[in-house]
Design a protein around this motif. Structure first.
Motif, PDB file in Angstrom:
ATOM      1  N   ILE A 452       6.685   3.667   6.704  1.00  0.00           N
ATOM      2  CA  ILE A 452       6.313   4.434   8.036  1.00  0.00           C
ATOM      3  C   ILE A 452       7.212   4.897   8.390  1.00  0.00           C
ATOM      4  N   LEU A 453       7.689   5.967   9.004  1.00  0.00           N
ATOM      5  CA  LEU A 453       9.293   5.806   9.918  1.00  0.00           C
ATOM      6  C   LEU A 453       8.792   6.832  11.200  1.00  0.00           C
ATOM      7  N   ASN A 454       9.404   6.510  11.498  1.00  0.00           N
ATOM      8  CA  ASN A 454       9.369   7.528  13.785  1.00  0.00           C
ATOM      9  C   ASN A 454       8.630   6.946  14.193  1.00  0.00           C
ATOM     10  N   ASN A 455       8.895   5.495  13.947  1.00  0.00           N
ATOM     11  CA  ASN A 455       7.687   4.221  14.891  1.00  0.00           C
ATOM     12  C   ASN A 455       6.700   4.646  15.153  1.00  0.00           C
ATOM     13  N   LYS A 456       6.093   5.480  13.323  1.00  0.00           N
ATOM     14  CA  LYS A 456       4.917   6.168  13.784  1.00  0.00           C
ATOM     15  C   LYS A 456       3.914   4.764  12.874  1.00  0.00           C
ATOM     16  N   GLY A 457       4.354   3.596  12.715  1.00  0.00           N
ATOM     17  CA  GLY A 457       3.868   2.204  11.800  1.00  0.00           C
ATOM     18  C   GLY A 457       2.769   1.852  12.556  1.00  0.00           C
ATOM     19  N   GLU A 458       2.812   1.913  13.759  1.00  0.00           N
ATOM     20  CA  GLU A 458       1.169   0.989  14.092  1.00  0.00           C
ATOM     21  C   GLU A 458       0.091   2.195  14.432  1.00  0.00           C
ATOM     22  N   LEU A 459       0.537   3.301  14.724  1.00  0.00           N
ATOM     23  CA  LEU A 459      -0.872   4.552  13.900  1.00  0.00           C
ATOM     24  C   LEU A 459      -1.722   4.411  13.141  1.00  0.00           C
ATOM     25  N   VAL A 460      -0.259   4.129  11.788  1.00  0.00           N
ATOM     26  CA  VAL A 460      -0.708   4.621  10.617  1.00  0.00           C
ATOM     27  C   VAL A 460      -1.718   3.462  10.432  1.00  0.00           C
ATOM     28  N   PHE A 461      -1.108   2.229  10.589  1.00  0.00           N
ATOM     29  CA  PHE A 461      -1.922   0.913  10.434  1.00  0.00           C
ATOM     30  C   PHE A 461      -2.951   0.534  11.080  1.00  0.00           C
ATOM     31  N   GLN A 462      -3.147   1.187  12.193  1.00  0.00           N
ATOM     32  CA  GLN A 462      -4.155   1.371  12.925  1.00  0.00           C
ATOM     33  C   GLN A 462      -5.702   2.104  12.044  1.00  0.00           C
ATOM     34  N   GLU A 463      -5.420   3.261  11.833  1.00  0.00           N
ATOM     35  CA  GLU A 463      -5.889   4.378  11.434  1.00  0.00           C
ATOM     36  C   GLU A 463      -6.178   3.719   9.778  1.00  0.00           C
ATOM     37  N   LEU A 464      -5.327   3.743   9.016  1.00  0.00           N
ATOM     38  CA  LEU A 464      -6.239   2.663   7.565  1.00  0.00           C
ATOM     39  C   LEU A 464      -7.219   1.696   7.433  1.00  0.00           C
ATOM     40  N   GLN A 465      -7.316   1.052   8.951  1.00  0.00           N
ATOM     41  CA  GLN A 465      -8.324   0.381   8.997  1.00  0.00           C
ATOM     42  C   GLN A 465      -9.846   0.899   8.566  1.00  0.00           C
ATOM     43  N   ASN A 466      -9.994   1.670   8.824  1.00  0.00           N
ATOM     44  CA  ASN A 466     -11.245   2.667   8.924  1.00  0.00           C
ATOM     45  C   ASN A 466     -10.836   3.853   7.670  1.00  0.00           C
ATOM     46  N   MET A 467      -9.711   4.611   6.896  1.00  0.00           N
ATOM     47  CA  MET A 467      -9.796   5.261   6.326  1.00  0.00           C
ATOM     48  C   MET A 467      -9.624   4.833   4.889  1.00  0.00           C
ATOM     49  N   THR A 468     -10.164   5.561   3.754  1.00  0.00           N
ATOM     50  CA  THR A 468     -10.388   5.179   2.829  1.00  0.00           C
ATOM     51  C   THR A 468      -8.944   5.896   1.865  1.00  0.00           C
ATOM     52  N   ILE A 469      -8.655   4.934   1.162  1.00  0.00           N
ATOM     53  CA  ILE A 469      -7.178   5.966   0.371  1.00  0.00           C
ATOM     54  C   ILE A 469      -8.054   5.935  -1.487  1.00  0.00           C
ATOM     55  N   LYS A 470      -8.293   6.959  -2.096  1.00  0.00           N
ATOM     56  CA  LYS A 470      -8.705   7.438  -3.085  1.00  0.00           C
ATOM     57  C   LYS A 470     -10.304   6.896  -3.474  1.00  0.00           C
ATOM     58  N   GLY A 471     -11.188   7.431  -2.137  1.00  0.00           N
ATOM     59  CA  GLY A 471     -11.759   7.025  -2.448  1.00  0.00           C
ATOM     60  C   GLY A 471     -13.050   5.245  -1.497  1.00  0.00           C
ATOM     61  N   ARG A 472     -11.583   4.965  -1.719  1.00  0.00           N
ATOM     62  CA  ARG A 472     -12.344   3.435  -1.212  1.00  0.00           C
ATOM     63  C   ARG A 472     -11.254   2.935  -0.163  1.00  0.00           C
ATOM     64  N   LEU A 473     -12.556   2.216   0.923  1.00  0.00           N
ATOM     65  CA  LEU A 473     -11.592   0.762   1.997  1.00  0.00           C
ATOM     66  C   LEU A 473     -10.783   0.773   1.328  1.00  0.00           C
ATOM     67  N   ARG A 474      -9.044   0.072   1.762  1.00  0.00           N
ATOM     68  CA  ARG A 474      -8.501  -0.548   1.421  1.00  0.00           C
ATOM     69  C   ARG A 474      -8.199  -1.637   2.441  1.00  0.00           C
ATOM     70  N   LYS A 475      -8.060  -2.939   1.362  1.00  0.00           N
ATOM     71  CA  LYS A 475      -7.437  -4.045   2.455  1.00  0.00           C
ATOM     72  C   LYS A 475      -5.788  -3.427   3.003  1.00  0.00           C
ATOM     73  N   VAL A 476      -5.408  -3.046   4.313  1.00  0.00           N
ATOM     74  CA  VAL A 476      -3.909  -2.700   4.385  1.00  0.00           C
ATOM     75  C   VAL A 476      -3.488  -3.998   5.248  1.00  0.00           C
ATOM     76  N   SER A 477      -1.926  -4.241   5.027  1.00  0.00           N
ATOM     77  CA  SER A 477      -1.740  -4.870   6.805  1.00  0.00           C
ATOM     78  C   SER A 477      -0.269  -5.004   6.622  1.00  0.00           C
ATOM     79  N   LYS A 478       0.527  -5.220   7.713  1.00  0.00           N
ATOM     80  CA  LYS A 478       2.093  -5.490   7.834  1.00  0.00           C
ATOM     81  C   LYS A 478       2.841  -6.530   7.408  1.00  0.00           C
ATOM     82  N   ALA A 479       3.781  -5.722   6.165  1.00  0.00           N
ATOM     83  CA  ALA A 479       4.627  -6.489   5.237  1.00  0.00           C
ATOM     84  C   ALA A 479       4.933  -7.009   5.764  1.00  0.00           C
ATOM     85  N   GLU A 480       6.125  -8.071   5.141  1.00  0.00           N
ATOM     86  CA  GLU A 480       7.336  -9.082   5.385  1.00  0.00           C
ATOM     87  C   GLU A 480       8.395  -7.927   4.741  1.00  0.00           C
ATOM     88  N   ARG A 481       9.395  -8.125   6.261  1.00  0.00           N
ATOM     89  CA  ARG A 481      10.476  -7.319   5.440  1.00  0.00           C
ATOM     90  C   ARG A 481      10.874  -8.112   3.751  1.00  0.00           C
TER      91      ARG A 481
END
Ligand code: AMP
Length: 481
Positions: A452-481
């Motif tokens: 996620i570019l342009n400093n929007k990583g945190e926003l996306v990370f938070q949103e994805l905790q409660n959003m479904t992807i392809k119909g299901r809630l997925r476990k989303v975490s910050k990846a190590e570089r």
């Protein structure tokens, strides 16, 4: 003379931003000539040394010209070694970072299957060594039908390594409607032949930087007996007390030997030679680049192309037996208009090699007397202090570019039929996020990585905790570089 500027080339803002964050203030001489020519679609033949900024010279126009929407590779860069493949890949990746370009490094002695999987995904640029590239082409795992830009980098070295036929094999699989760039430090006849055969009226660029680079390097030599070299090395390093130093030996046995001695003497050091595992070689080079240790004992595998800033001292523990190798080795210091220092040990019966080198560089290498005992003793304290302080760790070149990018891991992948488009769809439904904020998406078996570019990583990370992807809630975490 008016200094040129990267803004002169009509590059996209995404590229200019990356160039700026890489701290490239103005184009180097080779870039001034190559960038506009390639942007106009001309073939180009460049005689230039590494350290002149030649990688960016072809990487910038390629990053500008490739079409992001095309899934198949559009540019192919052939390089002689695996180390260089990785380095060039990183350089291109950094320049194309904000255009979200995918760059793959394809080289031998590394699992074929992983590369095959990588090539199956969207890839804009492929950097590779000729043998493995041919393997992929022959097995149908690398589709070259959309390649519009071909770069043959370090062509003279590829020639020395016997890759010329393989290069021709690769070229014959490519469309004739392409831009070809060939870069080489020297232009032997076989390369001219290759150019005449496969290039269309190439523009010839010659950057005679070899001498000025050599002039910037202060070169000295010591006469020494073989069995006395270690003592001399120790004395010289104490007196010189370099921040960073490469010690070149002619064989891997010698590298091992010198390394063991230095370790015993408590130097912060590492070694690199062709007999080591690829993984270990890469790790050593990266750690050296970042300054984790001050001394690297190496064979010529570390002499070519590899880009490390600010090496204060090069020591030829063994005098190189061919002149070009001397130039490449000492060229590790004094890069990009910095001053450097090189010291060569010469034994009694190596006069011939010394003469050849002096003739080639067109000057005598200053003969020095061994340092006096008093000088060594008075330098010792400072030397010990330096080897006992941890060097300052430098950021990798791409680190500033990564700061505003966050990589997320999503716990679903190919096995659950996840596709990049599913990820893009979900992310774009988040308020304030558009496709331009989504970087590279890498879908593997049971996982997906998305940047996620342009400093929007945190926003996306938070949103994805409660959003479904392809119909299901997925476990989303910050990846190590
Ligand atoms: P190369 O000749 O490609 O090995 O590049 C040598 C070094 O110069 C690399 O560290 C590049 O990141 C750096 N470099 C390339 N172009 C520029 C530029 N225009 N200004 C400053 N540094 C540059």
């Amino acid at each position: 003379m008016i200094e040129s500027n990267f803004n002169d080339y009509q590059l996209s803002n995404e590229l200019l931003k990356a160039i700026n964050m890489l701290n490239f203030e103005s184009p180097t001489r080779v870039q001034e000539q190559v960038i506009p020519a390639v942007l106009e679609g001309k073939d180009i033949l460049v005689k230039s040394q590494t350290g002149s900024g030649k990688t960016a010279a072809f990487a910038i126009p390629i990053c500008q010209l490739v079409d992001w929407d095309e899934n198949k590779p559009q540019a192919l860069v052939l390089v002689p070694t695996r180390e260089l493949a990785i380095q060039v890949k990183e350089d291109i990746f950094n320049i194309g970072r904000f255009k979200r370009l995918k760059v793959a490094a394809i080289y031998g002695k590394s699992p074929f299957y992983n590369q095959e999987k990588e090539l199956k995904q969207k890839t804009h640029v492929v950097v590779g060594t000729p043998g493995r590239i041919i393997d992929h082409i022959e097995r149908g795992t690398f589709d070259t039908s959309k390649i519009e830009y071909l770069v043959i980098d370090e062509a003279d070295e590829m020639l020395n390594m016997g890759f010329i036929e393989q290069i021709e094999t690769v070229i014959t699989t490519l469309s004739k409607k392409r831009v070809t760039m060939l870069l080489s430090a020297t232009m032997p006849k076989d390369i001219e032949v290759l150019c005449n055969k496969y290039m269309k009226e190439p523009i010839r660029v010659e950057i005679e930087e070899q001498n000025s680079a050599l002039d910037r390097i202060f070169q000295e030599r010591y006469t020494v007996e073989q069995e006395d070299k270690i003592k001399l090395l120790s004395d010289i390093t104490i007196v010189e007390n370099p921040d960073s130093c490469i010690i070149f030996c002619n064989t891997k046995q010698k590298v091992d030997e010198v390394y063991d001695v230095l370790v015993n003497l408590k130097y912060t050091c590492a070694k690199i030679h062709g007999g080591m595992e690829q993984r270990d070689r890469l790790r050593v080079m990266n750690d050296f680049k970042q300054g984790y240790f001050r001394y690297l004992v190496a064979t010529d595998v570390a002499a070519r192309g590899i880009d490390i800033d600010n090496i204060s001292l090069v020591i030829n523990y063994d005098i190189p037996q061919d002149v070009e190798s001397y130039v490449h080795r000492i060229g590790r210091t004094g890069r990009l208009s910095r001053e450097g220092r090189a010291i060569t040990f010469v034994t009694q019966n190596e006069g011939k090699f010394l003469n050849d080198i002096q003739q080639y560089i067109g000057k005598e290498i200053l003969l020095k007397e061994r340092p006096e005992k008093e000088t060594i003793n008075s330098s010792k304290q400072e030397f010990i202090e330096k080897i006992n302080t941890t060097p300052e760790i430098k950021e990798t070149k791409g680190a500033p570019l990564s700061k505003e990018i966050m990589k997320l891991h999503i716990n679903a992948g190919k096995k659950t039929k996840m596709r990049p488009v599913d990820i893009v769809g979900t992310l774009c439904s988040i308020e304030g996020v558009t496709a331009a904020d989504i970087g590279i998406i890498n879908v593997i078996d049971v996982s997906t990585f998305v940047e996620i570019l342009n400093n929007k990583g945190e926003l996306v990370f938070q949103e994805l905790q409660n959003m479904t992807i392809k119909g299901r809630l997925r476990k989303v975490s910050k990846a190590e570089r």
